[in-house]
Design a protein around this motif. Structure first.
Motif, mmCIF file in Angstrom:
data_model
loop_
_atom_site.group_PDB
_atom_site.id
_atom_site.type_symbol
_atom_site.label_atom_id
_atom_site.label_comp_id
_atom_site.label_asym_id
_atom_site.label_seq_id
_atom_site.Cartn_x
_atom_site.Cartn_y
_atom_site.Cartn_z
ATOM 1 N N ARG A 6 0.854 -1.185 0.000
ATOM 2 C CA ARG A 6 0.000 0.000 0.000
ATOM 3 C C ARG A 6 0.889 1.233 0.000
ATOM 4 N NH1 ARG A 6 -5.468 0.627 3.082
ATOM 5 N NH2 ARG A 6 -6.036 -0.258 1.097
ATOM 6 N N LEU A 7 0.737 2.064 -0.999
ATOM 7 C CA LEU A 7 1.543 3.271 -1.125
ATOM 8 C C LEU A 7 1.021 4.380 -0.228
ATOM 9 C CD1 LEU A 7 2.070 3.313 -4.988
ATOM 10 C CD2 LEU A 7 3.705 2.627 -3.248
ATOM 11 N N THR A 8 1.943 5.201 0.228
ATOM 12 C CA THR A 8 1.586 6.348 1.061
ATOM 13 C C THR A 8 1.725 7.634 0.243
ATOM 14 O OG1 THR A 8 3.856 6.742 1.800
ATOM 15 C CG2 THR A 8 2.536 5.161 3.098
ATOM 16 N N ALA A 9 1.223 8.705 0.804
ATOM 17 C CA ALA A 9 1.418 10.013 0.174
ATOM 18 C C ALA A 9 2.914 10.303 0.065
ATOM 19 C CB ALA A 9 0.706 11.099 0.971
ATOM 20 N N GLY A 10 3.690 9.851 1.053
ATOM 21 C CA GLY A 10 5.138 10.040 1.023
ATOM 22 C C GLY A 10 5.792 9.320 -0.141
ATOM 23 N N ASP A 11 5.311 8.119 -0.463
ATOM 24 C CA ASP A 11 5.845 7.386 -1.619
ATOM 25 C C ASP A 11 5.617 8.183 -2.899
ATOM 26 O OD1 ASP A 11 6.603 5.135 -0.051
ATOM 27 O OD2 ASP A 11 4.581 4.292 -0.228
ATOM 28 N N TRP A 12 4.429 8.723 -3.041
ATOM 29 C CA TRP A 12 4.102 9.524 -4.219
ATOM 30 C C TRP A 12 4.942 10.800 -4.263
ATOM 31 C CZ3 TRP A 12 1.310 8.693 -8.527
ATOM 32 C CH2 TRP A 12 0.497 7.557 -8.553
ATOM 33 N N THR A 13 5.144 11.398 -3.104
ATOM 34 C CA THR A 13 5.916 12.637 -3.029
ATOM 35 C C THR A 13 7.371 12.404 -3.424
ATOM 36 O OG1 THR A 13 4.439 13.475 -1.312
ATOM 37 C CG2 THR A 13 6.592 14.512 -1.482
ATOM 38 N N ALA A 57 3.513 19.069 -2.534
ATOM 39 C CA ALA A 57 4.110 18.137 -1.563
ATOM 40 C C ALA A 57 5.567 17.854 -1.916
ATOM 41 C CB ALA A 57 3.297 16.839 -1.522
ATOM 42 N N ALA A 58 5.863 17.701 -3.199
ATOM 43 C CA ALA A 58 7.240 17.447 -3.629
ATOM 44 C C ALA A 58 8.120 18.656 -3.322
ATOM 45 C CB ALA A 58 7.283 17.113 -5.117
ATOM 46 N N LEU A 59 7.606 19.852 -3.543
ATOM 47 C CA LEU A 59 8.367 21.069 -3.259
ATOM 48 C C LEU A 59 8.660 21.199 -1.762
ATOM 49 C CD1 LEU A 59 6.482 23.533 -5.625
ATOM 50 C CD2 LEU A 59 8.827 22.695 -5.904
ATOM 51 N N LEU A 60 7.676 20.883 -0.940
ATOM 52 C CA LEU A 60 7.885 20.957 0.504
ATOM 53 C C LEU A 60 8.874 19.903 0.977
ATOM 54 C CD1 LEU A 60 4.264 21.734 1.733
ATOM 55 C CD2 LEU A 60 6.212 23.308 1.526
ATOM 56 N N ARG A 61 8.852 18.733 0.351
ATOM 57 C CA ARG A 61 9.843 17.696 0.691
ATOM 58 C C ARG A 61 11.239 18.181 0.309
ATOM 59 N NH1 ARG A 61 11.017 12.696 2.046
ATOM 60 N NH2 ARG A 61 12.710 11.619 0.985
ATOM 61 N N TRP A 62 11.374 18.762 -0.889
ATOM 62 C CA TRP A 62 12.666 19.287 -1.328
ATOM 63 C C TRP A 62 13.176 20.318 -0.321
ATOM 64 C CZ3 TRP A 62 13.536 24.417 -3.098
ATOM 65 C CH2 TRP A 62 14.850 24.644 -3.569
ATOM 66 N N GLU A 63 12.303 21.209 0.100
ATOM 67 C CA GLU A 63 12.691 22.237 1.070
ATOM 68 C C GLU A 63 13.146 21.602 2.383
ATOM 69 O OE1 GLU A 63 10.806 26.255 3.111
ATOM 70 O OE2 GLU A 63 9.448 24.812 2.175
ATOM 71 N N ARG A 64 12.390 20.640 2.864
ATOM 72 C CA ARG A 64 12.725 20.014 4.146
ATOM 73 C C ARG A 64 14.044 19.237 4.070
ATOM 74 N NH1 ARG A 64 9.369 16.154 4.412
ATOM 75 N NH2 ARG A 64 10.786 14.417 4.532
ATOM 76 N N VAL A 65 14.177 18.381 3.064
ATOM 77 C CA VAL A 65 15.350 17.506 2.976
ATOM 78 C C VAL A 65 16.603 18.287 2.595
ATOM 79 C CG1 VAL A 65 16.356 15.579 1.660
ATOM 80 C CG2 VAL A 65 13.996 15.438 2.498
ATOM 81 N N ASN A 66 16.489 19.164 1.625
ATOM 82 C CA ASN A 66 17.678 19.823 1.081
ATOM 83 C C ASN A 66 18.019 21.145 1.752
ATOM 84 O OD1 ASN A 66 17.484 17.636 -0.557
ATOM 85 N ND2 ASN A 66 17.703 18.747 -2.448
ATOM 86 N N THR A 67 17.186 21.583 2.655
ATOM 87 C CA THR A 67 17.506 22.813 3.385
ATOM 88 C C THR A 67 17.462 22.560 4.890
ATOM 89 O OG1 THR A 67 16.690 24.195 1.582
ATOM 90 C CG2 THR A 67 16.907 25.256 3.735
ATOM 91 N N LEU A 115 3.519 27.822 -8.333
ATOM 92 C CA LEU A 115 3.723 26.930 -7.193
ATOM 93 C C LEU A 115 5.179 26.896 -6.746
ATOM 94 C CD1 LEU A 115 1.444 23.909 -8.214
ATOM 95 C CD2 LEU A 115 0.931 25.754 -6.594
ATOM 96 N N VAL A 116 6.073 27.068 -7.683
ATOM 97 C CA VAL A 116 7.506 27.018 -7.379
ATOM 98 C C VAL A 116 7.972 28.316 -6.735
ATOM 99 C CG1 VAL A 116 9.821 26.851 -8.413
ATOM 100 C CG2 VAL A 116 7.971 25.350 -9.223
ATOM 101 N N ALA A 117 7.496 29.449 -7.224
ATOM 102 C CA ALA A 117 8.007 30.766 -6.810
ATOM 103 C C ALA A 117 8.071 30.956 -5.299
ATOM 104 C CB ALA A 117 7.196 31.880 -7.461
ATOM 105 N N PRO A 118 6.985 30.723 -4.558
ATOM 106 C CA PRO A 118 7.086 31.000 -3.114
ATOM 107 C C PRO A 118 8.047 30.061 -2.386
ATOM 108 C CG PRO A 118 4.922 30.086 -3.650
ATOM 109 C CD PRO A 118 5.629 30.337 -4.946
ATOM 110 N N VAL A 119 8.092 28.806 -2.786
ATOM 111 C CA VAL A 119 8.988 27.848 -2.132
ATOM 112 C C VAL A 119 10.436 28.175 -2.482
ATOM 113 C CG1 VAL A 119 9.621 25.407 -1.915
ATOM 114 C CG2 VAL A 119 7.213 26.060 -2.101
#
Length: 190
Positions: A6-13, A57-67, A115-119
């Motif tokens: 069963r896939l999670t939202a995190g898997d998709w992100t 969700a992908a943008l927020l993951r990028w921000e969290r992991v890479n920053t 969607l990209v600009a603010p992040v």
């Protein structure tokens, strides 16, 4: 018959961020990502209302992991000079040692996307402010700390671009250590 995971939202992100890194914004598309994950679009709609929600969700993951996670790692160092050295050592790596943040290049090229600009703006500001804070903590007055923080970040951007487009030109091994040492010396010289 094997039971399907069963896939999670995190898997998709994670899959969306991988697709973004490999193929740009257009690659963040539900059907190809579903194929990549070995599932159907129904799984996607269980977790997200639309493609924009997945991209966010992908943008927020990028921000969290890479920053934010990088900042947490650097903040574990005992003093400002060690933190600065560790940050530069990590970010000025060779692609064979540390994967290039290809998502950043895509996002930089699409920084005006709604969607990209603010992040992207938030991440850029956070990173520059953090590096400036390292210089201030190392004893530099506010204006020189700000200029050095900006210089360090723009050097990082150039490094990422070069590592992505011409990795053979990026120093590695002992040459990379010497390069990082010279960058640290240049940026911290009174």
């Amino acid at each position: 018959m094997a039971e399907r995971k069963r896939l999670t939202a995190g898997d998709w992100t994670v899959a969306a961020l991988d697709a973004l890194s490999e193929g740009g914004l257009a690659a963040v598309a539900v059907e190809p990502i579903a194929v990549r994950l070995g599932t159907t679009k129904g799984s996607f709609y269980w977790h997200f209302s639309n493609r924009d929600a997945l991209l966010e969700a992908a943008l927020l993951r990028w921000e969290r992991v890479n920053t934010e996670e990088v900042i947490s790692l650097i903040d574990a160092e005992p003093d400002p000079h060690s933190r600065l050295r560790k940050l530069l050592d990590l970010t000025l790596s060779h692609p064979a040692e540390q994967p290039v943040d290809r998502a950043m290049l895509t996002l930089q090229a699409n920084a005006s996307h709604p969607l990209v600009a603010p992040v992207f703006a938030r991440v850029t500001r956070r990173r520059i402010d953090y590096i400036t804070g390292l210089f201030a903590a190392a004893g530099f007055p506010p204006d020189p700390a700000s200029r050095r923080g900006f210089l360090a970040y723009t050097a990082f951007l150039g490094h990422v671009h070069l590592a992505s487009t011409s990795p053979e030109l990026v120093p590695q091994g002992a040459d990379r250590r010497d390069y990082v040492d010279s960058v640290v010396a240049t940026l911290t010289r009174p």
